[in-house]
Design a protein around this motif. Structure first.
Motif, PDB file in Angstrom:
ATOM      1  N   LEU A  61      -6.026   3.214  -6.168  1.00  0.00           N
ATOM      2  CA  LEU A  61      -5.287   4.331  -6.739  1.00  0.00           C
ATOM      3  C   LEU A  61      -4.844   5.314  -5.666  1.00  0.00           C
ATOM      4  CD1 LEU A  61      -4.215   5.963  -9.118  1.00  0.00           C
ATOM      5  CD2 LEU A  61      -6.516   6.919  -9.408  1.00  0.00           C
ATOM      6  N   ASN A  62      -5.736   5.668  -4.764  1.00  0.00           N
ATOM      7  CA  ASN A  62      -5.375   6.652  -3.751  1.00  0.00           C
ATOM      8  C   ASN A  62      -4.356   6.101  -2.760  1.00  0.00           C
ATOM      9  OD1 ASN A  62      -7.146   9.388  -3.687  1.00  0.00           O
ATOM     10  ND2 ASN A  62      -8.255   7.753  -4.722  1.00  0.00           N
ATOM     11  N   ALA A  63      -4.451   4.810  -2.453  1.00  0.00           N
ATOM     12  CA  ALA A  63      -3.431   4.199  -1.592  1.00  0.00           C
ATOM     13  C   ALA A  63      -2.067   4.243  -2.273  1.00  0.00           C
ATOM     14  CB  ALA A  63      -3.822   2.765  -1.257  1.00  0.00           C
ATOM     15  N   ALA A  64      -2.032   3.925  -3.570  1.00  0.00           N
ATOM     16  CA  ALA A  64      -0.770   3.941  -4.306  1.00  0.00           C
ATOM     17  C   ALA A  64      -0.239   5.366  -4.467  1.00  0.00           C
ATOM     18  CB  ALA A  64      -0.970   3.290  -5.681  1.00  0.00           C
ATOM     19  N   VAL A  65      -1.138   6.310  -4.688  1.00  0.00           N
ATOM     20  CA  VAL A  65      -0.733   7.708  -4.848  1.00  0.00           C
ATOM     21  C   VAL A  65      -0.088   8.229  -3.569  1.00  0.00           C
ATOM     22  CG1 VAL A  65      -1.630  10.057  -5.034  1.00  0.00           C
ATOM     23  CG2 VAL A  65      -2.317   8.331  -6.699  1.00  0.00           C
ATOM     24  N   ARG A  66      -0.675   7.909  -2.450  1.00  0.00           N
ATOM     25  CA  ARG A  66      -0.120   8.414  -1.194  1.00  0.00           C
ATOM     26  C   ARG A  66       1.309   7.894  -0.995  1.00  0.00           C
ATOM     27  NH1 ARG A  66       2.099   7.636   4.136  1.00  0.00           N
ATOM     28  NH2 ARG A  66       1.707   9.618   5.165  1.00  0.00           N
ATOM     29  N   ARG A  67       1.548   6.620  -1.292  1.00  0.00           N
ATOM     30  CA  ARG A  67       2.904   6.067  -1.170  1.00  0.00           C
ATOM     31  C   ARG A  67       3.863   6.777  -2.118  1.00  0.00           C
ATOM     32  NH1 ARG A  67      -0.154   1.206  -0.897  1.00  0.00           N
ATOM     33  NH2 ARG A  67       0.180   0.812  -3.131  1.00  0.00           N
ATOM     34  N   ARG A  68       3.427   6.997  -3.351  1.00  0.00           N
ATOM     35  CA  ARG A  68       4.282   7.617  -4.354  1.00  0.00           C
ATOM     36  C   ARG A  68       4.569   9.082  -4.010  1.00  0.00           C
ATOM     37  NH1 ARG A  68       5.121   6.500  -9.796  1.00  0.00           N
ATOM     38  NH2 ARG A  68       4.957   4.327  -9.107  1.00  0.00           N
ATOM     39  N   VAL A  69       3.586   9.789  -3.478  1.00  0.00           N
ATOM     40  CA  VAL A  69       3.783  11.191  -3.110  1.00  0.00           C
ATOM     41  C   VAL A  69       4.868  11.313  -2.046  1.00  0.00           C
ATOM     42  CG1 VAL A  69       2.717  13.185  -1.974  1.00  0.00           C
ATOM     43  CG2 VAL A  69       1.500  11.995  -3.801  1.00  0.00           C
ATOM     44  N   LEU A  70       4.872  10.415  -1.070  1.00  0.00           N
ATOM     45  CA  LEU A  70       5.891  10.474  -0.023  1.00  0.00           C
ATOM     46  C   LEU A  70       7.277  10.220  -0.606  1.00  0.00           C
ATOM     47  CD1 LEU A  70       6.372  10.859   3.027  1.00  0.00           C
ATOM     48  CD2 LEU A  70       6.194   8.371   3.271  1.00  0.00           C
ATOM     49  N   GLU A  71       7.368   9.268  -1.519  1.00  0.00           N
ATOM     50  CA  GLU A  71       8.654   8.983  -2.157  1.00  0.00           C
ATOM     51  C   GLU A  71       9.097  10.130  -3.065  1.00  0.00           C
ATOM     52  OE1 GLU A  71       7.939   5.341  -4.158  1.00  0.00           O
ATOM     53  OE2 GLU A  71       7.855   4.129  -2.319  1.00  0.00           O
ATOM     54  N   ASP A  72       8.129  10.823  -3.648  1.00  0.00           N
ATOM     55  CA  ASP A  72       8.440  11.962  -4.507  1.00  0.00           C
ATOM     56  C   ASP A  72       9.045  13.109  -3.696  1.00  0.00           C
ATOM     57  OD1 ASP A  72       7.569  13.474  -7.280  1.00  0.00           O
ATOM     58  OD2 ASP A  72       7.289  14.767  -5.526  1.00  0.00           O
ATOM     59  N   GLY A  73       8.474  13.374  -2.515  1.00  0.00           N
ATOM     60  CA  GLY A  73       9.048  14.344  -1.600  1.00  0.00           C
ATOM     61  C   GLY A  73       8.603  15.776  -1.777  1.00  0.00           C
ATOM     62  N   ARG A  74       7.888  16.107  -2.848  1.00  0.00           N
ATOM     63  CA  ARG A  74       7.460  17.493  -3.054  1.00  0.00           C
ATOM     64  C   ARG A  74       6.276  17.895  -2.186  1.00  0.00           C
ATOM     65  NH1 ARG A  74       6.061  17.856  -9.097  1.00  0.00           N
ATOM     66  NH2 ARG A  74       5.779  15.582  -8.847  1.00  0.00           N
ATOM     67  N   ALA A  75       5.613  16.919  -1.619  1.00  0.00           N
ATOM     68  CA  ALA A  75       4.485  17.174  -0.718  1.00  0.00           C
ATOM     69  C   ALA A  75       4.385  16.003   0.244  1.00  0.00           C
ATOM     70  CB  ALA A  75       3.180  17.339  -1.495  1.00  0.00           C
ATOM     71  N   VAL A  76       3.787  16.258   1.399  1.00  0.00           N
ATOM     72  CA  VAL A  76       3.507  15.194   2.351  1.00  0.00           C
ATOM     73  C   VAL A  76       2.033  15.293   2.707  1.00  0.00           C
ATOM     74  CG1 VAL A  76       4.041  14.177   4.591  1.00  0.00           C
ATOM     75  CG2 VAL A  76       5.849  15.278   3.271  1.00  0.00           C
ATOM     76  N   VAL A  77       1.268  14.280   2.296  1.00  0.00           N
ATOM     77  CA  VAL A  77      -0.166  14.228   2.587  1.00  0.00           C
ATOM     78  C   VAL A  77      -0.454  12.918   3.320  1.00  0.00           C
ATOM     79  CG1 VAL A  77      -0.697  15.629   0.553  1.00  0.00           C
ATOM     80  CG2 VAL A  77      -0.802  13.125   0.395  1.00  0.00           C
ATOM     81  N   ALA A  78      -1.614  12.846   3.930  1.00  0.00           N
ATOM     82  CA  ALA A  78      -1.991  11.659   4.703  1.00  0.00           C
ATOM     83  C   ALA A  78      -3.015  10.829   3.944  1.00  0.00           C
ATOM     84  CB  ALA A  78      -2.548  12.081   6.060  1.00  0.00           C
ATOM     85  N   ARG A  79      -3.230   9.642   4.445  1.00  0.00           N
ATOM     86  CA  ARG A  79      -4.292   8.788   3.939  1.00  0.00           C
ATOM     87  C   ARG A  79      -5.196   8.384   5.088  1.00  0.00           C
ATOM     88  NH1 ARG A  79      -3.136   2.715   2.348  1.00  0.00           N
ATOM     89  NH2 ARG A  79      -5.288   2.613   3.010  1.00  0.00           N
ATOM     90  N   ASP A  83     -15.829   5.271   4.569  1.00  0.00           N
ATOM     91  CA  ASP A  83     -16.833   4.381   3.979  1.00  0.00           C
ATOM     92  C   ASP A  83     -16.186   3.267   3.162  1.00  0.00           C
ATOM     93  OD1 ASP A  83     -18.821   6.018   5.090  1.00  0.00           O
ATOM     94  OD2 ASP A  83     -18.852   7.326   3.326  1.00  0.00           O
ATOM     95  N   GLY A  84     -15.054   2.771   3.675  1.00  0.00           N
ATOM     96  CA  GLY A  84     -14.389   1.638   3.042  1.00  0.00           C
ATOM     97  C   GLY A  84     -13.504   1.983   1.864  1.00  0.00           C
ATOM     98  N   VAL A  85     -13.349   3.262   1.560  1.00  0.00           N
ATOM     99  CA  VAL A  85     -12.556   3.674   0.402  1.00  0.00           C
ATOM    100  C   VAL A  85     -11.396   4.545   0.879  1.00  0.00           C
ATOM    101  CG1 VAL A  85     -12.565   4.859  -1.827  1.00  0.00           C
ATOM    102  CG2 VAL A  85     -14.608   3.620  -1.061  1.00  0.00           C
ATOM    103  N   THR A  86     -10.179   4.200   0.455  1.00  0.00           N
ATOM    104  CA  THR A  86      -9.009   4.990   0.820  1.00  0.00           C
ATOM    105  C   THR A  86      -9.168   6.418   0.304  1.00  0.00           C
ATOM    106  OG1 THR A  86      -7.547   3.073   0.807  1.00  0.00           O
ATOM    107  CG2 THR A  86      -6.513   5.226   0.531  1.00  0.00           C
ATOM    108  N   SER A  87      -8.866   7.364   1.175  1.00  0.00           N
ATOM    109  CA  SER A  87      -8.968   8.776   0.834  1.00  0.00           C
ATOM    110  C   SER A  87      -7.669   9.467   1.221  1.00  0.00           C
ATOM    111  CB  SER A  87     -10.143   9.420   1.578  1.00  0.00           C
ATOM    112  OG  SER A  87     -11.353   8.724   1.342  1.00  0.00           O
ATOM    113  N   LEU A  88      -7.467  10.652   0.690  1.00  0.00           N
ATOM    114  CA  LEU A  88      -6.307  11.474   1.014  1.00  0.00           C
ATOM    115  C   LEU A  88      -6.739  12.610   1.931  1.00  0.00           C
ATOM    116  CD1 LEU A  88      -4.705  11.651  -2.554  1.00  0.00           C
ATOM    117  CD2 LEU A  88      -4.197  10.034  -0.709  1.00  0.00           C
ATOM    118  N   LYS A  89      -5.772  13.161   2.647  1.00  0.00           N
ATOM    119  CA  LYS A  89      -6.099  14.222   3.600  1.00  0.00           C
ATOM    120  C   LYS A  89      -4.947  15.211   3.679  1.00  0.00           C
ATOM    121  CE  LYS A  89      -5.872  13.385   8.051  1.00  0.00           C
ATOM    122  NZ  LYS A  89      -6.138  12.999   9.454  1.00  0.00           N
ATOM    123  N   VAL A  90      -5.304  16.488   3.707  1.00  0.00           N
ATOM    124  CA  VAL A  90      -4.337  17.517   4.068  1.00  0.00           C
ATOM    125  C   VAL A  90      -4.820  18.167   5.359  1.00  0.00           C
ATOM    126  CG1 VAL A  90      -3.394  17.982   1.790  1.00  0.00           C
ATOM    127  CG2 VAL A  90      -5.472  19.166   2.496  1.00  0.00           C
TER     128      VAL A  90
END
Length: 495
Positions: free
Chosen positions: A432-450, A454-461
């Protein structure tokens, strides 16, 4: 365009320059800085279609048209580094004093490889280096050189460390003779959370990435001194030859600062070159309340510091500082056409012998103008404000039912996960977080990192922007929620 119109120095050229910079400045303000979104959301294939015009046409289209083309096709689809909702990477909003300095240094086109190509620039870089050495508590014998950033600084530090060790331990002049037969035993130690450039440097230095021995971290993602002791004992038992210890003052994901005094003690005990990668966290030295986090940096043999991160300067701009400037001898050379030995004897400063570059930009002008214009107190306040915002962001995430704070921030990088269901399995959270990060970039209202923790995709500001507020952070989290709501039950996130 005539030759006079293409170059400074004539009335026609000077007028063209003024007009071009005015037009470029208008383009930046109108098509970049004034954008309400940090990214247009344009995908790579769409960008490629926009840029199909010939790069090198038989006849030029004219300077005005070329600038206007950039204004319409490139600037609107650039990441808005000055937008407070652009918070993915260590990619700062460049402050205006630095932008002014960038215009000055590019127009004068000084090259720092010899005094006669950059007289005032050569002297000024020395002055800025001296001020930086003072900022980090180095003694009078310290010296340094400007670099393109942390990658180059870390590489050069390990180059000097390797060559000093090979000369003093094996009697080999690496610059003249290459690596000794014992080179296969050489080892570099660093945290498992250290920047990848330690391994990259080992590769480029002919040692191989396997020469880098990583050390476990504690619960705050800092190098664990007890684990370091165990690693050093194991290396000694195996007959390996450690020659450098890299401490980190600000890891990329968590901003963690290794216990530098303890590392300095181990380096002294084991005769290791102690390098501190302070590319991210070095700006804490500007602050009143956080400078103590860098305790022990003054004991390092070398320090890497980046100005295109928390010093808010345009890319690229970094420096390598040496506690003993005499250690530059391990890479020094003289070239008859640049820095003949006679120049050394007569005191002509030529900086080429301190750099892995020959042609080199006058990047020291950027922090110089910023320091002079803004001053240490205000710069420190800007940095401290972003750390306060990170702490507020962590509290906001902890209070939310649909977010999970991975760890408390040390600097201004905040790592978290979107977890809309309490019992959601890590496998689904990862997807979910990997997919969210891709979608957020395409959305354009925010730019966050991934990233991955511990083996789990996370988001970062990474909250570098001093103009950002908690409302901006809340808006970014709402974008994550919006995108996540569309994706959580979709095919990208399997049950």
């Amino acid at each position: 365009m005539s030759a006079d119109e293409l170059f400074l120095g004539s009335a026609a050229g000077n007028a063209t320059y003024r007009e071009a910079l005015d037009r470029a400045a208008d383009a930046v303000v109108e098509q970049f800085a004034a954008a309400d979104r940090p990214y247009s959301g344009e995908r790579p294939e769409a960008l490629a279609a926009r840029l199909e015009q010939p790069v090198l046409p038989e006849s030029g289209i004219g300077l005005r048209a070329a600038i206007d083309e950039v204004a319409s096709e490139i600037l609107p689809h650039s990441v808005g580094t000055s937008n407070p909702r652009c918070a993915a990477h260590l990619q700062c909003p460049p402050m205006i004093p630095g932008l002014a300095a960038e215009a000055l240094l590019t127009a004068t086109n000084q090259s720092l490889d010899s005094f006669d190509q950059a007289p005032a620039a050569t002297v000024l870089e020395g002055r800025v280096v001296d001020a930086l050495c003072d900022l980090f508590g180095y003694p009078d014998a310290a010296d340094g050189v400007f670099t393109s950033g942390g990658t180059q600084s870390n590489f050069q530090a390990l180059l000097l460390a390797r060559d000093r060790h090979c000369q003093e331990t094996f009697g080999t002049d690496v610059q003249a003779s290459g690596l000794p037969v014992e080179a296969g035993s050489l080892r570099v130690l660093c945290s498992e959370a250290a920047h990848f450039t330690a391994k990259q440097a080992a590769h480029h230095l002919g040692l191989g990435e396997d020469a880098v021995v990583t050390v476990e971290t504690d619960d705050r993602r800092r190098l664990d001194p007890a684990a370091l002791d165990a690693r050093l004992d194991a290396l000694e038992a195996a007959g390996a030859e450690p020659f450098a210890l890299v401490g980190t003052a600000g890891t990329t994901d968590f901003g963690s600062i290794d216990p530098l005094p303890a590392l300095a003690d181990r380096a002294a005990e084991h005769d290791l070159w102690f390098h501190v990668d302070a590319a991210y966290g070095g700006a804490l030295a500007l602050t009143d309340d956080h400078a103590a986090e860098l305790e022990g940096v003054d004991r390092a043999d070398s320090v890497a510091v980046d100005f295109h991160k928390l010093f808010y300067q345009p890319i690229s701009c970094g420096a390598l500082l040496l506690r003993d400037g005499g250690d530059f001898e391990w890479m020094a050379r003289n070239a008859a056409y640049l820095n003949p030995a006679a120049h050394d004897e007569t005191g002509v400063p030529n900086l080429v012998s301190k750099s892995v570059q020959t042609t080199r930009r006058f990047d020291a002008l950027k922090p110089y103008v910023a320091f002079r214009a803004v001053g240490r107190d205000r710069l420190g306040d800007l940095v401290a404000g972003t750390l306060d915002l990170a702490a507020e962001t962590a509290a906001l995430l902890e209070a939310a039912d649909d977010f999970e704070l991975v760890t408390d921030p040390t600097l201004n990088a905040v790592v978290f996960r979107y977890r809309p269901e309490g019992g959601m399995a890590d496998e689904r959270v990862d997807a979910l977080n990997a997919a969210v990060r891709r979608r957020v970039l395409e959305d354009g209202r925010a730019v966050v990192a991934r990233t991955e923790v511990d083996g789990v995709t996370s988001l970062k500001v990474t909250l570098l922007n001093p103009t950002a507020t908690l409302d901006d952070v809340a808006a970014m989290l709402d974008v994550v929620r919006d995108c996540g709501a569309d994706l959580r039950d979709g095919p990208e996130v399997s049950a």
